[in-house]
Design an enzyme around this catalytic site. Structure first.
Site, PDB file in Angstrom:
ATOM      1  N   ASP A  45       0.856  -0.837  -1.152  1.00  0.00           N
ATOM      2  CA  ASP A  45      -0.600  -1.833  -1.688  1.00  0.00           C
ATOM      3  C   ASP A  45      -1.992  -0.772  -1.010  1.00  0.00           C
ATOM      4  O   ASP A  45      -1.442   0.173  -0.837  1.00  0.00           O
ATOM      5  CB  ASP A  45      -0.450  -2.364   0.307  1.00  0.00           C
ATOM      6  N   TYR A  73      10.249   4.417   3.348  1.00  0.00           N
ATOM      7  CA  TYR A  73       8.965   4.872   4.157  1.00  0.00           C
ATOM      8  C   TYR A  73       8.380   5.144   5.046  1.00  0.00           C
ATOM      9  O   TYR A  73      10.109   5.258   6.239  1.00  0.00           O
ATOM     10  CB  TYR A  73       8.471   3.701   4.723  1.00  0.00           C
ATOM     11  N   ASP A  87      -2.031  -4.499   9.173  1.00  0.00           N
ATOM     12  CA  ASP A  87      -1.414  -2.978   8.930  1.00  0.00           C
ATOM     13  C   ASP A  87      -3.530  -3.285   9.257  1.00  0.00           C
ATOM     14  O   ASP A  87      -3.913  -3.667   9.717  1.00  0.00           O
ATOM     15  CB  ASP A  87      -1.694  -2.864   7.160  1.00  0.00           C
ATOM     16  N   ARG A 183       5.678  -3.718   7.001  1.00  0.00           N
ATOM     17  CA  ARG A 183       4.407  -4.015   8.163  1.00  0.00           C
ATOM     18  C   ARG A 183       4.595  -5.597   8.555  1.00  0.00           C
ATOM     19  O   ARG A 183       4.675  -6.554  10.195  1.00  0.00           O
ATOM     20  CB  ARG A 183       3.322  -5.174   6.987  1.00  0.00           C
TER      21      ARG A 183
END
Length: 311
Positions: A45, A73, A87, A183
């Site tokens: 993203d 992550y 987000d 997310r």
């Protein structure tokens, strides 16, 4: 009209900065190395940073072959609010109180431990998931509601890095299967805890075998150009997870013409597995991906220019 040969072919890893799309990164790499044939694997993203694998020249043909089954992550979950995009890029659409105990490290650790395992996860409304040929984010921007089906994903590990009680955030290290939306993890966790949550920061720390240590920045690439890309090229055989079968000079012409060659021996000993794929290497470059049939190897893909970086 035939495509001109690429000046060189390689896989590299870029540390994507925030604010750029993955396609923007491709455009930057094209300019830096002077090559039009550039692509990427595993979209990030715009707000996310970290590992993005990029193919240059004939290495673009490898992007669809990369499994990169596990992704890592470091994410920051902000408690107390849910957003339209799950987000910090979206608008706050709901808020909730955050109980003090949720801001204690011991509670955060126990809640994260419960996440580990397989889960049926619904992607975010703003995502690249396609439903009947329509991207979810296109429908969301048009104010339409798409029914997004849950997908089975695996959370291999979820560990607490820190809690910031003042900011009401958890910083978390995640090891997840390909296709997992961080997310969605934050959104679902917030709903389950009754406090709501969204991702405020996200950094990909690894993609398959490729970690941040292997990455170059766009600034470094702009300065160092093609020479730096060649110096920092990923080992294509290792990134693909394939055993190496070195070619002798007498075999090169047969390989380039797609003629079968003996299975032979692998670089680190032993023979290719029946039906297994191998990376054919000559002069430090990947020149083909072949498969064993009987006592011989047969061609699946050839890279006449050679993809650099085999070690």
């Amino acid at each position: 009209m035939s495509r001109r040969p690429s000046a060189f072919s390689a896989l590299i890893a870029v540390d994507k900065p925030a604010g750029l799309t993955s396609h923007d990164v491709v455009s930057h790499v094209r300019r830096a190395v002077g090559e039009r044939r550039v692509g990427h694997a595993g979209t990030l993203d715009p707000a996310a940073t970290g590992v993005l694998v990029v193919g240059i020249g004939q290495a673009t043909k490898l992007l669809g072959l990369l499994t990169l089954d596990r992704k890592g992550y470091r994410a920051t979950f902000r408690l107390g609010a849910e957003t339209t995009t799950d987000d910090a890029e979206g608008e706050v659409c709901a808020t909730a109180d955050v109980s003090p105990e949720l801001l204690e490290a011991s509670r955060a650790k126990s809640e994260l431990a419960r996440l580990v395992g397989e889960v049926d996860q619904v992607p975010p409304r703003f995502s690249a998931v396609s439903v009947n040929g329509r991207r979810a984010y296109d429908a969301a921007r048009a104010g339409e509601e798409l029914e997004l089906a849950a997908r089975r994903v695996t959370i291999h590990d979820a560990r607490l890095v820190s809690v910031d009680a003042e900011e009401r955030t958890w910083t978390v290290d995640l090891d997840v299967s390909k296709g997992t939306y961080v997310r969605s993890i934050a959104r679902d966790l917030g709903r389950e805890l009754g406090c709501l949550a969204h991702v405020s920061e996200l950094r990909r720390t690894f993609s398959g075998p490729v970690s941040l240590d292997a990455c170059v920045s766009l600034g470094e690439l702009a300065e160092g150009g093609a020479e730096l890309a060649r110096e920092r090229a990923l080992d294509p055989a290792a990134t693909l997870g394939l055993p190496v079968r070195d070619l002798c000079l007498d075999e090169v012409a047969d390989v380039m013409n797609g003629r079968r060659i003996p299975a032979g021996e692998l670089r680190w000993g032993g023979s290719p597995e029946p039906g297994g794929r191998v990376a054919l290497v000559f002069g430090g470059a990947l020149v083909g991906i072949w498969r064993r049939e009987g006592a011989r190897l047969v061609c699946e893909s050839n890279f006449p220019q050679g993809i650099e970086g085999v070690r």
